[in-house]
Design an enzyme around this catalytic site. Structure first.
Site, PDB file in Angstrom:
ATOM      1  N   SER A 163       0.852  -1.194   0.000  1.00 41.97           N
ATOM      2  CA  SER A 163       0.000   0.000   0.000  1.00 41.97           C
ATOM      3  C   SER A 163       0.884   1.239   0.000  1.00 41.97           C
ATOM      4  O   SER A 163       2.041   1.190   0.445  1.00 41.97           O
ATOM      5  CB  SER A 163      -0.893   0.003   1.247  1.00 41.97           C
ATOM      6  OG  SER A 163      -1.514   1.262   1.425  1.00 41.97           O
ATOM      7  N   TYR A 209      -1.890  -1.088  10.442  1.00 45.63           N
ATOM      8  CA  TYR A 209      -2.044  -1.353   9.004  1.00 45.63           C
ATOM      9  C   TYR A 209      -0.835  -0.824   8.242  1.00 45.63           C
ATOM     10  O   TYR A 209      -0.263  -1.514   7.397  1.00 45.63           O
ATOM     11  CB  TYR A 209      -3.328  -0.697   8.496  1.00 45.63           C
ATOM     12  CG  TYR A 209      -3.537  -0.841   7.006  1.00 45.63           C
ATOM     13  CD1 TYR A 209      -4.036  -2.023   6.475  1.00 45.63           C
ATOM     14  CD2 TYR A 209      -3.237   0.200   6.126  1.00 45.63           C
ATOM     15  CE1 TYR A 209      -4.228  -2.170   5.105  1.00 45.63           C
ATOM     16  CE2 TYR A 209      -3.412   0.071   4.767  1.00 45.63           C
ATOM     17  CZ  TYR A 209      -3.916  -1.121   4.260  1.00 45.63           C
ATOM     18  OH  TYR A 209      -4.095  -1.257   2.903  1.00 45.63           O
TER      19      TYR A 209
END
Length: 254
Positions: free
Chosen positions: A140, A153
């Site tokens: 990401s 995350y």
């Protein structure tokens, strides 16, 4: 050469489902994993209608023993040309900034990091033995700089980015290609549940086509969309006080 067999973990998610549909065509075999039986069956049906041979596996990736057994079974049955390590979950500090729940953090690391690395470890021996194959690790843009609203995350995606870059260098001379995919905000249930603004939102279908093109070109890093990828990279190289102030101004605050 286009892959004849593709394995995708997290095929019931936004990007995972879109990737499955993007690769579904006659003459190709898809191995699709997911936790939701009904959603996985729906994705498989769509892919089969496009002409692909589809085999599914309902599996909780936290059960790494079962995960490895499935992957080894598939690898021994037929060559895997492309393995897309896509499955992931998210957690946040919450709307009231109370902080992440430890149980949720443990689950996130189990899925986003340990299961991802276990997937690579399980399929890699067969690829190395035949000196061919491709691995795509879905990281990401959050890997560049930790966002205050989703610390675990971001940490998990940074780990996957570093791992993918490292094994690309290790395997470069063995015929096994490795790409790290770093999406920004892509329309999905997980994206909708994430706190904070979501600039430059892409559809899952657009993201899947961009990823597929990048993998075909064996790009080391597939990051998108511009200019969000440039902005997140800059957060990592600017002095930390500047990056922190920018994030507060953009609405990413605890």
């Amino acid at each position: 050469m286009a892959p004849r067999s593709v394995l995708i973990t997290g095929a019931t998610g936004g990007i995972g489902g879109a990737l499955a549909r993007a690769y579904a065509e006659p003459g190709r075999t898809l191995f699709l994993q997911g936790r939701d039986t009904q959603r996985l069956a729906a994705v498989a049906e769509e892919c089969a209608l496009r002409g692909a041979r589809v085999l599914t596996k309902v599996l909780d990736l936290r059960d790494r023993v079962a995960l490895v057994a499935w992957l080894q079974s598939v690898s021994s049955a037929e060559p895997l040309d492309l393995v897309i390590v896509n499955a992931g979950v998210n957690t946040s500090i919450g709307a009231d900034a109370a902080g992440e729940r430890w149980a949720a953090v443990e689950e996130l690391i189990a899925v986003n990091v340990l299961a991802a690395m276990a997937t690579v470890d399980a399929v890699l021996p067969a690829m190395r033995a035949r000196r061919s194959g491709q691995l795509a690790l879905i990281s990401s843009l959050a890997a560049y700089y930790g966002l205050p609203v989703t610390p675990s995350y971001c940490a998990s995606k940074a780990a996957l980015k570093a791992y993918g870059e490292a094994i690309r260098g290790w395997l470069a001379g063995e015929g096994v290609r490795v790409s790290v995919v770093m999406p920004g905000y892509v329309e999905s249930q997980m994206c909708r549940e994430m706190p904070g603004p979501k600039p430059f939102l892409w559809s899952a279908e657009r993201a899947a086509q961009h990823i597929r093109l990048g993998l075909a070109r064996n790009r080391a890093r597939i990051s998108f969309p511009f200019p969000l990828n440039l902005g997140t990279w800059l957060l990592a190289v600017l002095p930390p006080p500047v990056s922190e102030r920018l994030l507060r101004l953009l609405g990413y605050r605890g």
